[in-house]
Design a protein around this motif. Structure first.
Motif, short mmCIF file in Angstrom:
data_model
loop_
_atom_site.label_atom_id
_atom_site.label_comp_id
_atom_site.label_asym_id
_atom_site.label_seq_id
_atom_site.Cartn_x
_atom_site.Cartn_y
_atom_site.Cartn_z
N HIS A 1 -6.14 -98.59 -29.12
CA HIS A 1 -5.94 -99.52 -28.00
C HIS A 1 -4.46 -99.58 -27.64
O HIS A 1 -4.08 -99.50 -26.45
CB HIS A 1 -6.47 -100.91 -28.40
CG HIS A 1 -6.58 -101.87 -27.26
ND1 HIS A 1 -5.53 -102.66 -26.85
CD2 HIS A 1 -7.60 -102.15 -26.43
CE1 HIS A 1 -5.91 -103.39 -25.82
NE2 HIS A 1 -7.16 -103.11 -25.53
N ALA A 2 -3.61 -99.72 -28.66
CA ALA A 2 -2.17 -99.79 -28.42
C ALA A 2 -1.66 -98.50 -27.77
O ALA A 2 -0.87 -98.53 -26.81
CB ALA A 2 -1.43 -100.04 -29.74
N ALA A 3 -2.13 -97.36 -28.29
CA ALA A 3 -1.65 -96.06 -27.78
C ALA A 3 -2.17 -95.81 -26.37
O ALA A 3 -1.41 -95.38 -25.49
CB ALA A 3 -2.11 -94.94 -28.71
N LEU A 4 -3.46 -96.07 -26.14
CA LEU A 4 -4.04 -95.78 -24.82
C LEU A 4 -3.35 -96.58 -23.73
O LEU A 4 -3.09 -96.06 -22.64
CB LEU A 4 -5.55 -96.08 -24.83
CG LEU A 4 -6.42 -94.99 -25.44
CD1 LEU A 4 -7.85 -95.48 -25.64
CD2 LEU A 4 -6.42 -93.72 -24.57
N GLY A 5 -3.06 -97.86 -24.02
CA GLY A 5 -2.38 -98.70 -23.03
C GLY A 5 -1.07 -98.06 -22.59
O GLY A 5 -0.80 -97.89 -21.40
N ALA A 6 -0.26 -97.65 -23.59
CA ALA A 6 1.06 -97.07 -23.28
C ALA A 6 0.90 -95.69 -22.64
O ALA A 6 1.63 -95.34 -21.70
CB ALA A 6 1.87 -96.96 -24.57
N MET A 7 -0.05 -94.89 -23.12
CA MET A 7 -0.21 -93.51 -22.62
C MET A 7 -0.74 -93.50 -21.20
O MET A 7 -0.29 -92.72 -20.35
CB MET A 7 -1.13 -92.73 -23.56
CG MET A 7 -0.51 -92.41 -24.91
SD MET A 7 -1.71 -91.66 -26.04
CE MET A 7 -0.68 -91.35 -27.48
N VAL A 8 -1.74 -94.36 -20.90
CA VAL A 8 -2.30 -94.43 -19.55
C VAL A 8 -1.20 -94.88 -18.57
O VAL A 8 -1.08 -94.35 -17.47
CB VAL A 8 -3.54 -95.35 -19.51
CG1 VAL A 8 -3.94 -95.70 -18.08
CG2 VAL A 8 -4.72 -94.70 -20.24
N GLU A 9 -0.40 -95.82 -19.01
CA GLU A 9 0.73 -96.30 -18.19
C GLU A 9 1.68 -95.13 -17.84
O GLU A 9 2.13 -95.00 -16.72
CB GLU A 9 1.46 -97.38 -18.99
CG GLU A 9 2.66 -98.02 -18.32
CD GLU A 9 2.27 -98.99 -17.22
OE1 GLU A 9 1.16 -99.55 -17.31
OE2 GLU A 9 3.08 -99.15 -16.29
#
Ligand SMILES: NC(=O)c1ccc[n+]([C@@H]2O[C@H](COP(=O)([O-])OP(=O)(O)OC[C@H]3O[C@@H](n4cnc5c(N)ncnc54)[C@H](OP(=O)(O)O)[C@@H]3O)[C@@H](O)[C@H]2O)c1
Length: 264
Positions: free
Chosen positions: A131-139
């Motif tokens: 969840h933490a990684a996807l938020g930053a990566m999608v951004e």
């Protein structure tokens, strides 16, 4: 406890965060990613082994390393790793959710707290770090996650297999959902692999036929090639590709007969 160390200039370099790199599959990921030029963030409980590995990677590959000593079953320690993964000022380009362990004994012979701890490491940590990684990566519109699952997720192998089924299913879904936004997610589903996993469980190598055992370095090389080729599920080795293909069509009652292989 977060402990950094510098060795190379920051800038356009890529960073990978690997959980459970002090042994086995995670150690192979850390070494091969450093070889590919990734700076690495190493996360596990054993500080001495983390520091030794960090020093080796800096010396052998000239990469920047960072050590986070954390028990991923501990929610406060996990939160620190989540913050590191999501930090927009120090992007993590590749997250490898690898840390894990299993129980030798069947469900009712373990305390519910032991079962909870396994679920926390195998599922909760993977969920929260993804969840933490996807938020930053999608951004940012880029990034990759490798979730180390297991062929056990395709079989009926107790709560360990159930946890791995979650990891494989979640990874497959996340890859389909976020690929269009520049982010890749792949489940790696190894079979029996020569690591510390079985010794830590108190299980001998004779518990499964010799031809089933995989080499962790080869496993990780093939997994990174599968990631490069855009796969959402990587099953290493022909024998396990066949086994998982067949397992999908077998009734649960028949699969349950294999649950004791690799447990003695
Ligand atoms: N070996 C196999 O046959 C096999 C097959 C299929 C899937 N897998 C999966 O592959 C992954 C890696 O296992 P492996 O075979 O490489 O096992 P391993 O050699 O025993 O290594 C396990 C790693 O996980 C870390 N770890 C365990 N519990 C942790 C915790 N609570 N917090 C933080 N780190 C923790 C350990 O580090 P510290 O002790 O330093 O914390 C170690 O670095 C696991 O997810 C496992 O389920 C293994």
């Amino acid at each position: 406890m977060s402990l950094g160390s510098a060795a190379a200039p920051a800038g356009t370099r890529r960073t990978a965060l690997v959980t459970g790199p002090t042994a086995g599959i995670g150690a192979a990921f850390a070494r091969q990613l450093a070889q590919r030029g990734y700076d690495v963030v190493l996360v596990a409980r054993d500080e001495r082994r983390l520091r030794d590995l960090a020093a080796d990677l800096e010396r052998d590959h000239g990469v920047v390393t960072e050590v986070i000593v954390a028990d991923l079953a501990d929610r406060a320690a996990l939160a620190e790793v989540e913050r590191r993964v999501a930090d927009p000022t120090r992007p993590v380009d590749l997250l490898v959710n690898n840390a894990g362990f299993g129980h030798k004994r069947p469900f009712l012979d373990n305390s519910v707290e032991d079962e909870q701890q396994m679920l926390d490491v195998l599922v909760t940590a993977v969920l929260r770090l993804s969840h933490a990684a996807l938020g930053a990566m999608v951004e940012r519109g880029s990034g990759s996650i490798v979730n180390v699952s297991s062929v056990a997720g395709f079989l009926s192998r107790g709560t360990y297999g159930a946890a791995k089924a979650y990891v494989t299913s979640m990874s497959r879904w996340a890859d389909a959902n976020y690929r269009g936004r520049g982010v890749r997610v792949m489940a790696l589903c190894p079979g029996f692999t020569r690591t510390e996993f079985h010794a830590r469980m108190g299980v001998g190598r004779g518990s499964a036929p010799r031809f089933l055992w995989l080499d962790p370095d080869r496993l990780v090389r093939d997994a990174l090639a599968d990631l490069d080729h855009g796969k959402s599920v990587s099953v290493p080795g022909k024998r396990y590709k066949v086994l998982t293909a067949v397992a999908r069509h077998l009734p649960a009652s028949l699969l349950a007969r294999f649950q004791h292989v690799g447990r003695r």
